[in-house]
Design an enzyme around this catalytic site. Structure first.
Site, PDB file in Angstrom:
ATOM      1  N   CYS A 230      -2.503   0.243   9.754  1.00  0.00           N
ATOM      2  CA  CYS A 230      -3.501  -0.738   9.314  1.00  0.00           C
ATOM      3  C   CYS A 230      -4.440  -1.162  10.428  1.00  0.00           C
ATOM      4  O   CYS A 230      -5.579  -1.561  10.183  1.00  0.00           O
ATOM      5  CB  CYS A 230      -2.822  -1.999   8.816  1.00  0.00           C
ATOM      6  SG  CYS A 230      -1.277  -1.719   7.978  1.00  0.00           S
TER       7      CYS A 230
ATOM      8  N   HIS B 244       0.834  -1.201   0.000  1.00  0.00           N
ATOM      9  CA  HIS B 244       0.000   0.000   0.000  1.00  0.00           C
ATOM     10  C   HIS B 244       0.874   1.258   0.000  1.00  0.00           C
ATOM     11  O   HIS B 244       2.025   1.219   0.436  1.00  0.00           O
ATOM     12  CB  HIS B 244      -0.870   0.051   1.269  1.00  0.00           C
ATOM     13  CG  HIS B 244      -2.023  -0.894   1.293  1.00  0.00           C
ATOM     14  ND1 HIS B 244      -2.284  -1.724   2.360  1.00  0.00           N
ATOM     15  CD2 HIS B 244      -3.003  -1.133   0.393  1.00  0.00           C
ATOM     16  CE1 HIS B 244      -3.380  -2.442   2.118  1.00  0.00           C
ATOM     17  NE2 HIS B 244      -3.833  -2.103   0.929  1.00  0.00           N
TER      18      HIS B 244
END
Ligand code: CIR
Length: 262
Positions: free
Chosen positions: A257, A170
């Site tokens: 996250c 990401h």
């Protein structure tokens, strides 16, 4: 403290405790199965660190059917104006959104969603005080980004599309917001010049994994085990909390996250 900045000053957070199925979580490279008990201890320390930073934390129950469900960040983008439900690009993670939606409906007046067909995971989104940066990755494609851009334009936000280096899961795997004008980044991500309007602090050599940190009020929560980057942050005046993350790291998960912050 300077003027209120909603990109790093928060009062709330949402986390989800790992399920024992987390050992089947997605990973780019298999470097071993996470130790579930150790992950639970790390997770409890993470929640405690959020508390100490001033968060009221909503801790959601584990989801056995979703091994990656603890990585709640990817399911939604929280902004002062409202929340946008994401549409994960990993097929096994699509259903996580419906699991968290009722919680978010209860907390935000305005709830928008990415309907698709594009995909977008919020691990690819970095919100700063002046813009919303979105990285195109294997999980987030240009259709998903375009759909988010049209929602955000009605909310007064400027979206800038960037790309994520190959081999990086990401966008925020490789960068974090440290304050209103400063970003922590790996050199491999910053070298394209995307952060030219910001001050950048680089992660030290061989410490790229330290790039995924979170600024929450007066603290920067970062993964333990990256002493050179920790020293750089301390010398720059940040108050850091170093947290064990060895088990989530086996699943490409870092500090950001594990929570939604708003
Ligand atoms: C995944 O591959 O989706 C998870 N194993 C890790 C998700 C990490 N999330 C994030 O960086 N925001």
């Amino acid at each position: 403290m300077s003027e209120y900045d909603p990109s790093w000053q928060f009062t709330r957070a949402i986390t989800r405790r790992p399920a024992s199925s987390v050992t089947a979580g997605l990973r780019g490279v298999d470097i071993g199965t996470p130790d579930f008990d150790l992950m639970l201890r790390h997770h409890a320390q993470y929640v405690e660190a959020l508390h100490e930073a001033g968060a009221r934390v909503i801790e959601l129950d584990p989801l056995d059917d979703f091994p990656d469900g603890l990585f709640v960040e990817d399911t939604a983008l929280c902004l002062p104006e409202g929340v946008v439900l994401m549409r994960p690009g990993a097929p096994t993670r699509l259903g996580e959104v419906a699991q968290i939606e009722p919680v978010l409906q209860g907390l935000f007046d305005k709830v928008a969603r990415i309907d698709g067909p594009g995909t977008i995971e919020a691990g690819d989104i970095l919100t700063t005080s002046r813009e919303v940066l979105v990285g195109q990755s294997l999980r987030t494609n240009s259709e998903g980004i375009a759909e988010l851009a049209s929602i955000l334009s009605n909310w007064g936000h400027v979206l800038r599309e960037v790309s994520v280096p190959e081999g990086v899961l990401h966008f925020k795997t490789d960068c974090s917001l440290l304050d209103t004008t400063t970003i922590l980044s790996t050199e491999r991500l910053a070298k394209s010049g995307i952060f030219s309007d910001y001050n950048v602090i680089f992660t030290a050599d061989e410490e790229e994994e330290a790039a995924n940190a979170i600024r929450y009020n007066d603290f920067v929560l970062m993964s333990a085990g990256f002493p050179k980057t920790a020293q750089r942050l301390t010398e720059a005046g940040y108050h850091i909390k170093q947290l064990g993350n060895s088990e989530c790291a086996k699943l490409d998960g870092g500090m950001s996250c594990l929570s939604l912050r708003f």
